[in-house]
Design a protein around this motif. Structure first.
Motif, PDB file in Angstrom:
ATOM      1  N   ILE A 179      16.933  16.673 148.603  1.00  0.00           N
ATOM      2  CA  ILE A 179      17.486  17.880 147.958  1.00  0.00           C
ATOM      3  C   ILE A 179      18.969  17.638 147.642  1.00  0.00           C
ATOM      4  CG2 ILE A 179      17.841  20.395 148.228  1.00  0.00           C
ATOM      5  CD1 ILE A 179      15.619  20.164 150.476  1.00  0.00           C
TER       6      ILE A 179
ATOM      7  N   ASP B 116      10.056  13.945 155.856  1.00  0.00           N
ATOM      8  CA  ASP B 116       9.305  13.317 154.764  1.00  0.00           C
ATOM      9  C   ASP B 116      10.134  12.227 154.098  1.00  0.00           C
ATOM     10  OD1 ASP B 116      10.906  14.373 152.538  1.00  0.00           O
ATOM     11  OD2 ASP B 116      10.050  16.339 153.027  1.00  0.00           O
TER      12      ASP B 116
ATOM     13  N   LEU C 161      19.202  26.861 149.423  1.00  0.00           N
ATOM     14  CA  LEU C 161      17.944  26.817 150.163  1.00  0.00           C
ATOM     15  C   LEU C 161      17.803  28.063 151.049  1.00  0.00           C
ATOM     16  CD1 LEU C 161      16.329  24.333 149.539  1.00  0.00           C
ATOM     17  CD2 LEU C 161      16.978  23.375 151.725  1.00  0.00           C
TER      18      LEU C 161
ATOM     19  N   GLY D 122       8.596  30.582 150.219  1.00  0.00           N
ATOM     20  CA  GLY D 122       8.161  30.019 151.504  1.00  0.00           C
ATOM     21  C   GLY D 122       9.274  29.868 152.532  1.00  0.00           C
ATOM     22  N   LEU D 123      10.372  29.202 152.150  1.00  0.00           N
ATOM     23  CA  LEU D 123      11.450  28.942 153.120  1.00  0.00           C
ATOM     24  C   LEU D 123      12.111  30.235 153.589  1.00  0.00           C
ATOM     25  CD1 LEU D 123      13.236  25.715 151.783  1.00  0.00           C
ATOM     26  CD2 LEU D 123      11.648  25.952 153.696  1.00  0.00           C
TER      27      LEU D 123
ATOM     28  N   GLY E 145       4.665  27.032 142.754  1.00  0.00           N
ATOM     29  CA  GLY E 145       5.378  27.666 143.871  1.00  0.00           C
ATOM     30  C   GLY E 145       6.176  28.873 143.419  1.00  0.00           C
ATOM     31  N   TRP E 146       6.547  29.691 144.352  1.00  0.00           N
ATOM     32  CA  TRP E 146       7.306  30.927 144.034  1.00  0.00           C
ATOM     33  C   TRP E 146       8.729  30.883 144.572  1.00  0.00           C
ATOM     34  CZ3 TRP E 146       4.899  33.915 140.653  1.00  0.00           C
ATOM     35  CH2 TRP E 146       3.497  33.891 140.593  1.00  0.00           C
ATOM     36  N   GLY E 147       8.991  29.927 145.382  1.00  0.00           N
ATOM     37  CA  GLY E 147      10.340  29.897 145.988  1.00  0.00           C
ATOM     38  C   GLY E 147      10.524  30.948 147.075  1.00  0.00           C
TER      39      GLY E 147
ATOM     40  N   VAL F 204       9.954  18.905 141.004  1.00  0.00           N
ATOM     41  CA  VAL F 204       9.677  20.107 141.807  1.00  0.00           C
ATOM     42  C   VAL F 204       8.857  21.089 140.970  1.00  0.00           C
ATOM     43  CG1 VAL F 204      10.728  22.130 142.923  1.00  0.00           C
ATOM     44  CG2 VAL F 204      11.687  19.852 143.316  1.00  0.00           C
TER      45      VAL F 204
ATOM     46  N   ASN G 259       5.329  21.811 152.166  1.00  0.00           N
ATOM     47  CA  ASN G 259       6.473  21.409 151.348  1.00  0.00           C
ATOM     48  C   ASN G 259       6.713  19.905 151.451  1.00  0.00           C
ATOM     49  OD1 ASN G 259       7.016  23.898 150.351  1.00  0.00           O
ATOM     50  ND2 ASN G 259       8.840  24.297 151.613  1.00  0.00           N
TER      51      ASN G 259
ATOM     52  N   PHE H 230      14.294  30.894 145.244  1.00  0.00           N
ATOM     53  CA  PHE H 230      14.991  29.672 144.818  1.00  0.00           C
ATOM     54  C   PHE H 230      13.999  28.506 144.718  1.00  0.00           C
ATOM     55  CE2 PHE H 230      16.606  25.510 145.990  1.00  0.00           C
ATOM     56  CZ  PHE H 230      17.375  25.268 144.845  1.00  0.00           C
ATOM     57  N   ARG H 231      14.040  27.822 143.575  1.00  0.00           N
ATOM     58  CA  ARG H 231      13.282  26.587 143.369  1.00  0.00           C
ATOM     59  C   ARG H 231      14.217  25.615 142.647  1.00  0.00           C
ATOM     60  NH1 ARG H 231       7.914  25.824 141.258  1.00  0.00           N
ATOM     61  NH2 ARG H 231       7.720  24.624 143.170  1.00  0.00           N
ATOM     62  N   SER H 232      14.167  24.374 143.030  1.00  0.00           N
ATOM     63  CA  SER H 232      15.017  23.392 142.355  1.00  0.00           C
ATOM     64  C   SER H 232      14.623  23.285 140.872  1.00  0.00           C
ATOM     65  CB  SER H 232      14.855  22.051 143.054  1.00  0.00           C
ATOM     66  OG  SER H 232      15.478  21.064 142.277  1.00  0.00           O
TER      67      SER H 232
ATOM     68  N   ARG I   2       3.992  18.246 149.517  1.00  0.00           N
ATOM     69  CA  ARG I   2       4.044  18.489 148.068  1.00  0.00           C
ATOM     70  C   ARG I   2       5.208  17.775 147.403  1.00  0.00           C
ATOM     71  NH1 ARG I   2       4.340  24.087 146.132  1.00  0.00           N
ATOM     72  NH2 ARG I   2       5.465  24.579 148.036  1.00  0.00           N
ATOM     73  N   TYR I   3       6.381  17.779 148.079  1.00  0.00           N
ATOM     74  CA  TYR I   3       7.567  17.194 147.448  1.00  0.00           C
ATOM     75  C   TYR I   3       7.766  15.725 147.852  1.00  0.00           C
ATOM     76  CZ  TYR I   3       8.235  22.062 146.306  1.00  0.00           C
ATOM     77  OH  TYR I   3       8.026  23.322 145.832  1.00  0.00           O
TER      78      TYR I   3
HETATM   79  P1  ADP Z   1       8.326  26.724 146.853  1.00  0.00           P
HETATM   80  O1  ADP Z   1       7.970  25.484 147.592  1.00  0.00           O
HETATM   81  O2  ADP Z   1       7.218  27.638 146.621  1.00  0.00           O
HETATM   82  O3  ADP Z   1       9.121  26.443 145.625  1.00  0.00           O
HETATM   83  P2  ADP Z   1      10.006  27.180 149.110  1.00  0.00           P
HETATM   84  O4  ADP Z   1      10.816  28.344 149.499  1.00  0.00           O
HETATM   85  O5  ADP Z   1       9.060  26.655 150.123  1.00  0.00           O
HETATM   86  O6  ADP Z   1       9.302  27.563 147.779  1.00  0.00           O
HETATM   87  O7  ADP Z   1      11.010  26.023 148.721  1.00  0.00           O
HETATM   88  C1  ADP Z   1      12.093  26.310 147.870  1.00  0.00           C
HETATM   89  C2  ADP Z   1      12.581  25.053 147.179  1.00  0.00           C
HETATM   90  O8  ADP Z   1      13.172  24.181 148.134  1.00  0.00           O
HETATM   91  C3  ADP Z   1      11.538  24.248 146.547  1.00  0.00           C
HETATM   92  O9  ADP Z   1      11.228  24.709 145.275  1.00  0.00           O
HETATM   93  C4  ADP Z   1      12.201  22.874 146.502  1.00  0.00           C
HETATM   94  O10 ADP Z   1      13.106  22.794 145.431  1.00  0.00           O
HETATM   95  C5  ADP Z   1      12.975  22.830 147.785  1.00  0.00           C
HETATM   96  N1  ADP Z   1      12.257  22.185 148.892  1.00  0.00           N
HETATM   97  C6  ADP Z   1      11.629  22.754 149.923  1.00  0.00           C
HETATM   98  N2  ADP Z   1      11.134  21.849 150.783  1.00  0.00           N
HETATM   99  C7  ADP Z   1      11.441  20.648 150.273  1.00  0.00           C
HETATM  100  C8  ADP Z   1      11.201  19.286 150.691  1.00  0.00           C
HETATM  101  N3  ADP Z   1      10.520  18.976 151.814  1.00  0.00           N
HETATM  102  N4  ADP Z   1      11.689  18.315 149.892  1.00  0.00           N
HETATM  103  C9  ADP Z   1      12.363  18.574 148.764  1.00  0.00           C
HETATM  104  N5  ADP Z   1      12.613  19.836 148.322  1.00  0.00           N
HETATM  105  C10 ADP Z   1      12.162  20.851 149.064  1.00  0.00           C
END
Ligand code: ADP
Length: 611
Positions: free
Chosen positions: A539, A534, A547, A568-569, A564-566, A559, A506, A552-554, A509-510
């Motif tokens: 966010i 990072d 979060l 991971g977290l 992504g599927w939202g 983003v 993450n 959930f995805r922004s 990627r972000y």
């Molecule tokens: P995914 O990355 O597959 O979308 P995650 O559950 O890992 O799913 O993350 C959910 C959302 O949280 C992301 O879509 C993004 O909007 C935000 N996010 C996660 N990690 C970061 C980060 N390091 N910086 C900015 N936004 C983040």
């Protein structure tokens, strides 16, 4: 009326002597003097009587004022008794009340002249006098019971040597609610008709005060009982709310039924689901597990009418209250309370209320169980599908990689592009499936962890080595500040790596190309905190609130450019918490984010516990 009575009685005694003298043969002169003296004495006596009358009224007024100042029944009864003794100058006095339930006359207060409470053995009185008062509803006065033809034959009068007795009924709302009885054993002629009249007047006021106190006490008691019942029902509901299983609700319901009623025993039978043939099984109490017939004599009337039933005790059978625990249309259970003695009516009311509360809890728990069942079914389904998909996907990824490398023959640029798209998409699908599978495994409690001491530094290095190709291309700088000798954490190494991989992915990627990502490890209390910082998108506050929730995805376009599927977290949070840790983050929009997780630290020599 001791202060007035004594001089008057002395006058009467003097008169008696003079009358006796008159009948003797005495000179006329002396006779005249005696007549004269008698006339004077009579006049004084009259005067004293009218003074006495006045004093009686004044005394009556004084004691009446005290009455009605208290609503405590015992206090009122003692006030009445003390007043009566004071007014009549009696040696002893009793106040007796007719008990409402048994209709018996019970001595409530017994006092002697010194206002001391009489002992049980001193509580002897003329039952005949009292019976006469109770039956006739009018008071009785006897100046010398020993010679009074109405009572002289009576055993108590003889054995107790009773002489002066005064007894008045306590009347309230047309009913005789008791009597006031005073007597004097040694002295005759202590009480007069005037005393009885005064006692009667006083008794009617006393009766009203007693009735008021009784009524108040009853209202007060029943109100207190209602409040207490409501409070206990509220506590019961709170306790029920914590339950997630039927057996817990059953046990709590039984406990409260036993506590709140006179039952010696409570048992609860549950009706099975339709699919289970609606079997009725004893869930708690004697005979647990026993299956009962719908025609069981205790259950049939309740099941037929869906209403509670009261069974009187017969022969060996105890008294029973049988109450249905109603579901939407039919009972889900039946509660039976048993007692050697007849239940008071409040017990039935209480049980019905308890059953209503329990019914709500059973409904809730059943829904919860259905949800849990369906979660389990879903988890099973997903794990089967994930397993079935993993094999073909692994081979697709393997062959695509081979094709891309040109191992199987040269590929042109367009083919390479196609292969890259295939590889990325299959990779995404694989992540999705394993994330979903993990989430449902965690939620259904089927995720197995194999905890062991995990060195964080090695974990970070391994994760960085397996960074996906597309991220490596971003030329970001990964600086690792995790000491080699940092104490190890307790966790499942595969899962720790999964957590690190998600957070580092993450962060990468972000964040823009060439930016720096810092990975730090430090001791925080009993935990090792690993943080990934990072210099990326950051966010927004609005997004921060969501979060860690699934899918959930922004909405930000930067983003959305990333695949992504939202999930991971959400997986990270579940895994870290399962390993006894915690996750968190700090972030500032357009500046960057720091995600961290704590895992329990293993101290040197501390044994590893397995979950
Ligand atoms: P995914 O990355 O597959 O979308 P995650 O559950 O890992 O799913 O993350 C959910 C959302 O949280 C992301 O879509 C993004 O909007 C935000 N996010 C996660 N990690 C970061 C980060 N390091 N910086 C900015 N936004 C983040």
């Amino acid at each position: 009326m001791s202060d007035i009575q004594t001089p008057n009685r002395r006058i009467q005694a003097l008169q008696a002597i003079l009358w006796r003298l008159q009948s003797e043969k005495i000179p006329n002169k002396v006779q005249d003097d005696i007549d004269n003296a008698l006339q004077h004495l009579e006049a004084i006596s009259q005067l004293l009587v009218s003074g006495e009358e006045h004093s009686r009224l004044a005394a009556l007024y004084r004691v009446s004022q005290v009455l009605g100042t208290s609503l405590d029944l015992d206090e009122v009864l003692h006030q009445v008794m003390d007043a009566v003794i004071g007014l009549t100058g009696a040696e002893r006095g009793f106040l007796m009340l007719v008990e409402k339930v048994t209709d018996e006359l019970v001595v409530r207060v017994g006092r002697n002249m010194e206002q001391e409470t009489l002992q049980r053995e001193e509580m002897e009185y003329s039952r005949t006098v009292i019976r006469t008062v109770l039956n006739s509803g009018t008071g009785v006065v006897t100046t010398n019971a020993q010679e009074d033809p109405r009572f002289s034959e009576q055993e108590s009068v003889i054995s107790l040597a009773l002489r002066s007795i005064l007894c008045a009924p306590l009347r309230a709302r047309g009913l005789v609610i008791g009597v006031i009885y005073v007597d004097n054993r040694a002295q005759a002629g202590l009480f007069t008709e005037a005393d009885l009249e005064m006692l009667n007047a006083f008794a009617s006021q006393a009766a009203a005060a007693i009735e008021n106190a009784r009524l108040y006490t009853r209202t007060d008691q029943s109100l207190a009982a209602r409040v207490e019942e409501l409070e206990s029902l509220a506590r019961f509901a709170r306790e029920l709310n914590l339950h997630e299983r039927v057996d817990e609700v059953v046990a709590t319901t039984q406990k409260w039924a036993l506590e709140g009623t006179h039952a010696d025993q409570v048992w609860i039978a549950m009706l099975g689901k339709e699919s289970e043939g609606k079997r009725i099984t004893v869930a708690i109490g004697p005979g647990v597990g026993e299956e009962l017939n719908r025609d069981h004599p205790l259950l049939k009337p309740v099941l037929d009418g869906n209403t509670p039933h009261v069974f009187e005790p017969t022969g060996d059978a105890p008294a029973r209250l049988v109450v249905p625990i109603m579901g939407v249309r039919a009972p889900t259970g039946i509660m039976v309370a048993e007692s050697a003695e007849v239940f008071p009516s409040e017990d039935l009311q209480f049980l019905v209320r308890l059953a209503n509360q329990a019914a709500v809890a059973f409904g809730k728990v059943r829904v919860y169980e259905r949800v849990e069942d369906s979660k389990l079914e879903k988890a099973q389904f997903i794990s089967v599908v994930a397993h079935e998909l993993r094999i073909p996907m692994t081979s697709i990824m393997g062959y695509t990689d081979l094709l891309k490398k040109g191992t199987l023959g040269e590929v042109n640029e367009q083919q390479l592009n196609f292969l890259t798209v295939i590889r990325e998409n299959v990779g995404r699908m694989s992540t999705l499936i394993s994330d979903l599978s993990d989430i449902y495994k965690v939620e259904s409690g089927r995720l197995r962890l194999e905890p062991m001491p995990v060195p964080m530094r090695a974990m970070v290095e391994r994760t960085l080595e397996t960074l996906p190709e597309e991220l490596l291309k971003k030329d970001q700088k990964f600086s690792v500040h995790v000491a080699e000798d940092l104490p190890r954490v307790q966790g499942d190494p595969t899962r720790v790596e999964q957590v690190l991989k998600c957070l580092i992915d993450n962060a990468s990627r972000y964040s823009p190309e060439n930016s720096e990502i810092e990975i730090r490890g430090r001791i925080v209390g009993d935990f090792i905190q690993t943080s990934i910082r990072d210099q990326g998108l950051g966010i927004s506050m609005e997004d921060q609130a969501q979060l860690f929730t699934q899918f959930f995805r922004s909405e930000r376009s930067e983003v959305r450019e990333e695949q992504g599927w939202g999930l991971g977290l959400s997986v990270v949070k579940n895994l870290v918490e399962l390993m006894g840790g915690e996750v968190g983050f700090e972030s500032e929009l357009d500046k960057g984010s720091t995600f961290w997780f704590n895992l329990p630290m293993i101290e040197v020599g501390k044994p590893v516990t397995s979950s």
